[in-house]
Design a protein around this motif. Structure first.
Motif, short mmCIF file in Angstrom:
data_model
loop_
_atom_site.label_atom_id
_atom_site.label_comp_id
_atom_site.label_asym_id
_atom_site.label_seq_id
_atom_site.Cartn_x
_atom_site.Cartn_y
_atom_site.Cartn_z
N GLN A 216 0.90 -1.14 -0.08
CA GLN A 216 -0.17 -0.03 -0.04
C GLN A 216 1.00 1.45 -0.05
O GLN A 216 0.54 2.42 -0.56
CB GLN A 216 -0.91 -0.16 1.18
CG GLN A 216 -2.13 0.91 1.26
CD GLN A 216 -3.17 0.34 0.20
OE1 GLN A 216 -3.03 -0.60 -0.40
NE2 GLN A 216 -4.34 1.05 0.12
N GLY A 217 1.72 1.28 0.74
CA GLY A 217 2.95 2.47 0.74
C GLY A 217 3.41 2.60 -0.60
O GLY A 217 3.72 3.79 -0.91
N VAL A 218 3.88 1.43 -1.19
CA VAL A 218 4.52 1.67 -2.63
C VAL A 218 3.39 2.02 -3.45
O VAL A 218 3.70 3.10 -4.01
CB VAL A 218 5.10 0.23 -3.11
CG1 VAL A 218 5.58 0.31 -4.37
CG2 VAL A 218 6.23 -0.12 -2.26
N LEU A 219 2.11 1.46 -3.41
CA LEU A 219 1.04 2.01 -4.38
C LEU A 219 0.95 3.58 -4.27
O LEU A 219 0.84 4.29 -5.35
CB LEU A 219 -0.26 1.24 -4.18
CG LEU A 219 -1.24 1.56 -5.34
CD1 LEU A 219 -0.74 0.77 -6.49
CD2 LEU A 219 -2.61 0.85 -4.63
N ALA A 220 0.82 3.93 -2.98
CA ALA A 220 0.51 5.40 -2.71
C ALA A 220 1.57 6.43 -3.21
O ALA A 220 1.33 7.43 -3.72
CB ALA A 220 0.29 5.74 -1.22
N TYR A 221 2.69 5.85 -3.06
CA TYR A 221 3.99 6.73 -3.51
C TYR A 221 4.43 6.70 -4.99
O TYR A 221 4.60 7.78 -5.91
CB TYR A 221 5.32 5.99 -2.88
CG TYR A 221 6.60 6.72 -3.13
CD1 TYR A 221 6.87 8.00 -2.64
CD2 TYR A 221 7.50 6.18 -3.95
CE1 TYR A 221 8.08 8.68 -2.94
CE2 TYR A 221 8.72 6.84 -4.33
CZ TYR A 221 9.04 8.16 -3.88
OH TYR A 221 10.11 8.81 -4.03
N MET A 222 3.89 5.35 -5.68
CA MET A 222 4.32 5.20 -7.07
C MET A 222 3.21 5.33 -8.22
O MET A 222 3.55 5.73 -9.19
CB MET A 222 4.97 3.93 -7.20
CG MET A 222 6.40 3.38 -6.77
SD MET A 222 7.50 4.51 -7.31
CE MET A 222 9.11 4.04 -6.35
N LEU A 223 1.98 5.26 -7.64
CA LEU A 223 0.89 5.07 -8.57
C LEU A 223 0.81 6.93 -9.43
O LEU A 223 0.76 6.97 -10.51
CB LEU A 223 -0.26 4.75 -8.09
CG LEU A 223 -1.60 4.67 -9.00
CD1 LEU A 223 -1.26 3.79 -10.21
CD2 LEU A 223 -2.87 4.55 -8.32
N PRO A 224 0.87 7.72 -8.23
CA PRO A 224 0.90 9.10 -8.89
C PRO A 224 1.90 9.51 -10.05
O PRO A 224 1.83 10.21 -10.82
CB PRO A 224 0.91 9.93 -7.70
CG PRO A 224 0.40 9.06 -6.42
CD PRO A 224 0.98 7.88 -6.99
N ILE A 281 2.54 -6.36 -10.65
CA ILE A 281 3.49 -6.54 -11.64
C ILE A 281 2.65 -6.32 -13.19
O ILE A 281 3.49 -5.67 -13.83
CB ILE A 281 4.02 -8.34 -11.85
CG1 ILE A 281 4.52 -8.48 -10.51
CG2 ILE A 281 4.39 -8.64 -13.02
CD1 ILE A 281 4.69 -10.31 -10.31
N LEU A 282 1.57 -6.46 -12.88
CA LEU A 282 0.96 -5.93 -14.18
C LEU A 282 0.78 -4.28 -14.37
O LEU A 282 1.04 -3.72 -15.39
CB LEU A 282 -0.75 -6.35 -14.20
CG LEU A 282 -0.94 -7.75 -14.30
CD1 LEU A 282 -2.51 -8.07 -14.32
CD2 LEU A 282 -0.49 -8.18 -15.95
N LEU A 283 0.91 -3.82 -12.92
CA LEU A 283 0.98 -2.23 -13.09
C LEU A 283 2.38 -1.69 -13.46
O LEU A 283 2.65 -0.58 -14.13
CB LEU A 283 0.80 -1.87 -11.72
CG LEU A 283 -0.79 -1.63 -10.91
CD1 LEU A 283 -0.74 -1.26 -9.66
CD2 LEU A 283 -1.15 -0.53 -11.76
N SER A 284 3.34 -2.48 -13.36
CA SER A 284 4.75 -2.22 -13.68
C SER A 284 4.76 -2.04 -15.38
O SER A 284 5.80 -1.64 -15.78
CB SER A 284 5.88 -3.26 -13.10
OG SER A 284 5.83 -4.49 -13.84
N ILE A 285 3.83 -2.84 -15.99
CA ILE A 285 4.06 -2.94 -17.44
C ILE A 285 2.87 -2.38 -18.24
O ILE A 285 2.77 -2.35 -19.41
CB ILE A 285 4.37 -4.50 -17.72
CG1 ILE A 285 2.77 -5.18 -17.64
CG2 ILE A 285 5.59 -5.02 -17.62
CD1 ILE A 285 3.19 -6.52 -18.23
N PHE A 352 8.93 3.67 -11.14
CA PHE A 352 7.65 3.02 -10.39
C PHE A 352 7.42 1.65 -10.75
O PHE A 352 7.06 0.85 -9.99
CB PHE A 352 6.42 4.13 -11.21
CG PHE A 352 6.27 3.99 -12.62
CD1 PHE A 352 5.60 2.92 -13.18
CD2 PHE A 352 6.60 5.13 -13.19
CE1 PHE A 352 5.40 3.02 -14.45
CE2 PHE A 352 6.49 5.13 -14.54
CZ PHE A 352 6.00 3.83 -15.29
N ALA A 353 7.91 1.37 -11.95
CA ALA A 353 7.94 -0.11 -12.51
C ALA A 353 8.81 -1.05 -11.54
O ALA A 353 8.40 -1.99 -11.10
CB ALA A 353 8.51 -0.08 -13.86
#
Length: 385
Positions: A216-224, A281-285, A352-353
Motif C-alpha cells: 500500500q505504501g509503494v502504491l501510494a508513492y508510485m501510482l501518482p 506486476i501488471l501495473l509495472s508494465i 515506479f515499475a
C-alpha cells in the motif's frame, strides 16, 4: 450495536485518511522546510505504533471499552490542539500526541468487535469491518480536502474532534461491559508480546499486515508518478485508488464475505497476497488508462481477500487475555509496513515499475514461505496420526 461499531471503525480511520491531502501544505504554511515536512508527516505513524502496542497491554488489563472511551477523548483533545499551533515544532509535537492517542482507537475497536462476535463467524465479522475501512479510505481524503478548502484546515480537525466527543458519550451507552465467552482452547497461554510474536499463526497474521501495507505504501508513492509519466490527468490517481477501494468494499459487504468462514484463513491469505503481487506486476508494465483500472480492480480483490482473513486468523488464535496485545502488534506492523514501503522505494530512487516489482516480490516470497510452513505442518501432523 453493530451499526455503532461500524461507525466507530469508520471515524477511527477517517481521522487518519482526512490528514493525507492537508498535512504537508499545513506544515509548509507554518514555515517548515521539506525535510521537516517529511518528519512531521511521518511523526504520526511513528507515535501511532507506540500507541498501538501500549493500547494492547491496556486493553488486556482494563478492557477494550475503557481504552476506546479514553482513546476517543484524548484523540479529540489532541485534534483541537492543531488550531493553536504557530510553528513547525509545535505542529510536530501535536502530531506526536495525535498519533499516540489515535493508536488506542483501532486495536480497541477491533478487539470490541472480536469480543462480542460469534465463534465461527470471525471472518465475516472482520470483512464487514473492512467495509468501514474501505469507505473511510474513499471519503476521508475528500472530506479533508473539501473542508480545508472551504472553511480552513483547522475545521477539519475541529469537526472530527466534535464527532469523537460524541462517540465518547455513546460508547458508555451502547458498548457492553462483558464480552462473549470463548469456549475453545487457545494457544499459546503466555501473555507477553514476545510469546505472541513467537506464535506461528499470529506471526503469519503480523507478516500479512506488514506485506499488505508495504504494498500500500509503494502504491501510494508510485501510482501518482506512473499516472504523471503516462501524461494522464493527475486526478486519475485518486480515481484509481478509489477503484480498488470500491472493489474491496463490494467483496467485503456482499454475500461473498461468507467465504472467509468457509475456507481456512491462511489459504485465503496466501491467495490474496498472490493476487496483489500479480496486480503490482501488471501495473509495472501498464501503459494505458483502461488497463490501469483493470489492475486496480485486481488489486482491490486481493486486498479484500487478505485483510479479513489475516484479522480473522488473529481472532481465532487469541483469547480475552491476549487479544488486545495481539491487535496492538497487528496494527503496529500495519504502520511499519506503510512507512517502509514508501521510504525504502524512495531511498532506492527506483522507477515506479521497479517499485511495483520489489513490492510484488516481497508478497510472493512471504506467500511462498507460508505455503512451505503449512505444507510441512500438514506432513508432520499426518505422520503422527
Amino acid at each position: 450495536m453493530k451499526q455503532f461499531l461500524f461507525f466507530i471503525v469508520l471515524i477511527s480511520f477517517i481521522d487518519m485518511f482526512s490528514q493525507l491531502p492537508i498535512m504537508s501544505p499545513f506544515a509548509k504554511s507554518l514555515g517548515a522546510d521539506p525535510a521537516l515536512i517529511g518528519l512531521t508527516v511521518g511523526m504520526y505513524s511513528c507515535s501511532n505504533m507506540f500507541g498501538n502496542i501500549f493500547a494492547g497491554y491496556w486493553i488486556d488489563k482494563q478492557g477494550a471499552k475503557k481504552v476506546l472511551y479514553i482513546g476517543f477523548l484524548l484523540t479529540g483533545l489532541s485534534l483541537l490542539l492543531y488550531a493553536i499551533v504557530n510553528t513547525p515544532l509545535q505542529l510536530m509535537a501535536v502530531r506526536f500526541l495525535h498519533g499516540l492517542f489515535s493508536g488506542f482507537l483501532v486495536p480497541a475497536a477491533f478487539t470490541v468487535i472480536a469480543n462480542i462476535g460469534k465463534e465461527g463467524k470471525e471472518g465475516k465479522s472482520m470483512a464487514i469491518s473492512g467495509v468501514a475501512v474501505g469507505i473511510s479510505a474513499i471519503i476521508g481524503p475528500a472530506f479533508g480536502g473539501i473542508v480545508a478548502s472551504k472553511f480552513g484546515v483547522n475545521w477539519v480537525f475541529i469537526s472530527i474532534a466534535i464527532i469523537m466527543f460524541l462517540i465518547v458519550v455513546l460508547t458508555g451507552l451502547f458498548i457492553p461491559n462483558r464480552p462473549t465467552e470463548i469456549t475453545r482452547k487457545i494457544e499459546p497461554p503466555e501473555k507477553t508480546l514476545l510469546s505472541l510474536i513467537k506464535s506461528p499463526m499470529l506471526t503469519i497474521s503480523f507478516i500479512g499486515a506488514f506485506s499488505l501495507m508495504f504494498a500500500q505504501g509503494v502504491l501510494a508513492y508510485m501510482l501518482p508518478l506512473q499516472v504523471e509519466s503516462l501524461q494522464f490527468g493527475t486526478h486519475y490517481s485518486g480515481v484509481l485508488l478509489s477503484t480498488f477501494g470500491l472493489t474491496a468494499i463490494l467483496i467485503f459487504g456482499l454475500p461473498s464475505n461468507r467465504l472467509f468462514d468457509r475456507f481456512q484463513s491462511q489459504n485465503i491469505m496466501m491467495i490474496g497476497m498472490c493476487i496483489i503481487a500479480f496486480a503490482l506486476i501488471l501495473l509495472s508494465i501498464t501503459a494505458t488508462l483502461p488497463f490501469l483500472f483493470i489492475c486496480m480492480v485486481i488489486y482491490g480483490t486481493g486486498f479484500a481477500l487478505l485483510f479479513p482473513s489475516m484479522t480473522a486468523m488473529l481472532v481465532k488464535h487469541t483469547d480475552l487475555q491476549t487479544r488486545g496485545k495481539a491487535f496492538g502488534l497487528f496494527y503496529a506492523f500495519f504502520s511499519i509496513g506503510s512507512v517502509a514501503g514508501s521510504f525504502i522505494t524512495g531511498l532506492l530512487a527506483v522507477s515506479f515499475a521497479a517499485g511495483f516489482v520489489i513490492s510484488a516480490c516481497i508478497l510472493l516470497v512471504n506467500s511462498l514461505w507460508m505455503l512451505l510452513y503449512f505444507k510441512n505442518k500438514t506432513e508432520v501432523t499426518e505422520s503422527l496420526e
